[in-house]
Each structure stands twice: as C-alpha cells, then as structure tokens.
Scaffold this motif. Structure first.
Motif, mmCIF file in Angstrom:
data_model
loop_
_atom_site.group_PDB
_atom_site.id
_atom_site.type_symbol
_atom_site.label_atom_id
_atom_site.label_comp_id
_atom_site.label_asym_id
_atom_site.label_seq_id
_atom_site.Cartn_x
_atom_site.Cartn_y
_atom_site.Cartn_z
ATOM 1 N N LYS A 145 50.138 -60.653 24.577
ATOM 2 C CA LYS A 145 49.003 -60.453 25.482
ATOM 3 C C LYS A 145 49.365 -60.604 26.961
ATOM 4 O O LYS A 145 48.861 -59.839 27.790
ATOM 5 C CB LYS A 145 47.871 -61.414 25.108
ATOM 6 N N ASP A 198 48.371 -53.836 32.462
ATOM 7 C CA ASP A 198 47.051 -53.366 32.896
ATOM 8 C C ASP A 198 46.847 -53.597 34.388
ATOM 9 O O ASP A 198 46.310 -52.723 35.101
ATOM 10 C CB ASP A 198 45.950 -54.078 32.099
ATOM 11 N N LYS A 210 48.541 -57.692 29.670
ATOM 12 C CA LYS A 210 47.692 -57.966 30.821
ATOM 13 C C LYS A 210 48.407 -57.608 32.116
ATOM 14 O O LYS A 210 47.807 -57.042 33.051
ATOM 15 C CB LYS A 210 47.288 -59.438 30.824
#
Length: 384
Positions: free
Chosen positions: A151, A158, A155
């Motif tokens: 994750k 993104d 992140k």
C-alpha cells in the motif's frame, strides 16, 4: 419736388441694393473659387500620397542585407563550406548542437512517461528480492506490471501521478527569438551542407556535402582494410551468430540468460559509418566512426566489452586520461638527459590485425581472477 426726392431716394435705394447684391455676388464667387482651389489641392495631395509606399513593419535584416562588414564568427564555429552564414544563423549555431529550444505554454511531461516511471517502480519492488547471478546480462522486460499489494508504494504512485498530471504548462521566457525555429529549420534543410561536431572539443564544423562524401569514399577505397560486398550478407551473419551461440549454450560456456542476451536484436539495422573532422591536425583529417547501435553484433559487443573493461584497468600500460598520466609521471624520477615523447598511430583500430587483436584480448582476460565466468569468457572468445 417730392417726387424727385422720392425718385432720388428710390434711385438711391436701388443703387444701394444693387451694390449690396454685387458685393454678395463677389463674396460668393470668391468662396467658390477658394473651394475649387482647395479641391484641386486635395486632388494633388491624394496623387502624391498614392505615389508614396505605405510604411511596412520594420524587420531585422540578414547579414547579406546589412550595410558594412559582417560580424566576427565565434570561436566555436568553423565554416569550411561555401554556404555563407547570416548573423542570426551564427547566433543559433553558437548555442551548440545539444541546445534544446524552450517554448512556453507547452506541457513537457507526457502521460506515457508517467506510466513508464510507475511501471519501473512496480518492477523494482517485484524483483527486489531476486539477485541475478549473471547481471547485467539481461534483456529488458516487456511485461506491464499491475498494482502491487504494498500500500505505501501504491499511495506514492498515486501521489506522483496526481502531482505530475496537475502541473500546468510552463510560462517562462523562450530562449530563442521569434524566428528562431525558422532559422533552425532553414539550417536543417541545407542539404548541401554537413553540420557536425569536431573530433576534439565542442567546435561546430560546416562542410560541403560533396567534400564530406568524397572523403568518405577515399577512406573506404583502402583495399587492405575494407572489402566491397556485392550483396547484403546481414541475414547470413545473423544465422551464423545464432548457431554459434546455441552451440556455446549446449556446451555450457554460456548460461541461458547470457545466450539470450547475445542474440541479435529482433529489429536490427545495418551499421552506419560517419566521419568527424580533426581540426587539431594540419592538414585536416577525418576520423571514421562506425555506429553499431542495434546492429546484429551490438549485444555480443556489449557482452565482451563488460569483461574487457575489467581486464584493461589491470594492465601495467593502462592510462585512463590526461590527469592519470600526470599523476603517474609525478611518481617517477627522471634523469636530466631523458626526453619524453609521444607516438601517434594512424588509423590504429583498422591497422590492428584481427588474429593478433583476439590473442591480446584473451591474454588480457587472464589478468582477472580465475573465476568461473572469466574462464567461460576466455573459452567463449576462443570458440567464437
């Protein structure tokens, strides 16, 4: 009496009236005449104005149109061609061949570049625990990784994608004049002129294409170095390379990954030769350079070059650059009667016999540690 007076009075009145009328007629005729004169003047003025050309927008004149002597050419430009450079073309060339024109209001970050960057991050995470034994001999992967289960990395990707996609077009000042791109295209379209960099330094040289081609044919006409082919033998050489690589893999001299790395590229091309002029020589000579990028021998050359670089630095005669030479000389004490001199070899690489060059390369590899890859490379070179 009264009548006479009346007549006189009437006569006087009529005379005064006629006088006024005459004065008015005189004034009217004067006005008409003035109007007529003014109209004639206006007509003549219009004719004169029509004969005068309308003012045009002022433009910057080329060197050929400017009065007086032309400006001195900068030191980093040597024009050996018959083409006459204008002052503005000289300004453009003086910026160097690696100059990048900057145009405002253009977004230089492409979405494809963002995708390539994020794919590299995911591939690096995917293979972070794998240590290849024959690195760096591996082909570029063609797979497109999907999102990972990590994750924090997703992140970060993104945030990077969002930040880069929101960058607006730059609004800085351009680094070229208004007609700068037109000048660049005009120089680029001069097909009779070769614009290239000199062999030493960053000097830009302009040559006539006829002179450049004639020097190339003169160099290739040496029968001791070059042989003219009647047809293209690229496919035949490619088949020979693949057959020998398969035999080396079957005999255990190459791993599977090394063998795949040495295969000719799928979209290969014929090697290209070009020449750089040596301005530091008198008279000027030309250095031939063979561009083998993406040729059928490119991968094998990279494979062997990787090991030769490690062997060359161990040779006692190795000199890295000028600084290394000075540092080496400072470690020695010379007598007063010793004279230091240098020797220049003409066309050194083409004058090296192929068989002796291969034997020298194999001997150089023996200076490396007697590890299994080094022994394999020596045997690979001897068998190839």
């Amino acid at each position: 009496m009264v009548k006479t007076i009346s007549d006189r009075t009437a006569t006087i009145d009529v005379t005064q009236t006629d006088t006024v009328t005459m004065l008015n007629d005189t004034r009217l005729s004067g006005l008409d005449q003035a109007k007529k004169i003014k109209a004639e003047r206006d007509q003549s003025s219009e004719k004169k104005l029509s004969a005068v050309p309308l003012p045009t927008k002022r433009r910057r004149l080329d060197e050929d149109e400017r009065p007086g002597p032309s400006r001195r050419i900068p030191d980093n430009i040597v024009n050996l061609s018959s083409y006459r450079l204008s002052n503005r073309e000289t300004d453009i060339l003086s910026k160097g061949l690696s100059f990048i024109p900057y145009t405002p209001n253009i977004n230089y970050i492409k979405s494809s570049e963002i995708i390539d960057f994020t794919n590299k991050l995911r591939l690096r995470y995917k293979y972070m625990h794998i240590t290849p034994s024959d690195n760096p001999f591996r082909l570029k992967t063609k797979q497109t990784p999907g999102p990972t289960d990590y994750k924090p990395l997703e992140k970060l990707i993104d945030n990077i994608t969002l930040t880069l996609s929101q960058i607006k077009s730059t609004t800085g000042r351009p680094n070229l004049p208004k007609d700068g791109m037109c000048l660049i295209h005009r120089l680029k379209n001069q097909h009779e002129v070769i614009i290239n960099q000199a062999d030493k330094g960053s000097t830009i040289v302009l040559l006539d294409r006829k002179t450049y081609v004639a020097e190339g044919h003169k160099h290739l006409a040496d029968p001791e170095t070059y042989t003219r082919l009647e047809h293209d033998i690229t496919d035949k050489i490619k088949q020979t390379i693949e057959t020998k690589l398969d035999n080396l893999y079957k005999s255990g001299l190459l791993t599977k990954r090394q063998c795949e790395f040495c295969y000719p590229p799928e979209s290969h091309r014929t090697s290209l030769m070009y020449f750089l002029i040596k301005l530091h020589k008198n008279p000027h000579t030309y250095r031939p350079i063979c561009s083998c990028v993406n040729s059928i021998m490119a991968n094998i050359s990279g494979f062997l070059d990787f090991w030769l670089k490690q062997a060359v630095v161990l040779l006692p005669t190795y000199i890295r650059d000028t600084t290394h030479l000075i540092q080496t000389l400072e470690k020695h004490t010379f007598c007063k009667d010793i004279i230091l001199c240098t020797v220049d070899v003409t066309n050194m690489y083409t004058n090296i016999p192929t068989a002796e060059g291969n034997q020298a390369a194999i001997r150089a590899l023996t200076t490396l540690k007697n590890s299994t890859p080094t022994c394999q490379i020596r045997q690979f070179w001897q068998n190839y």
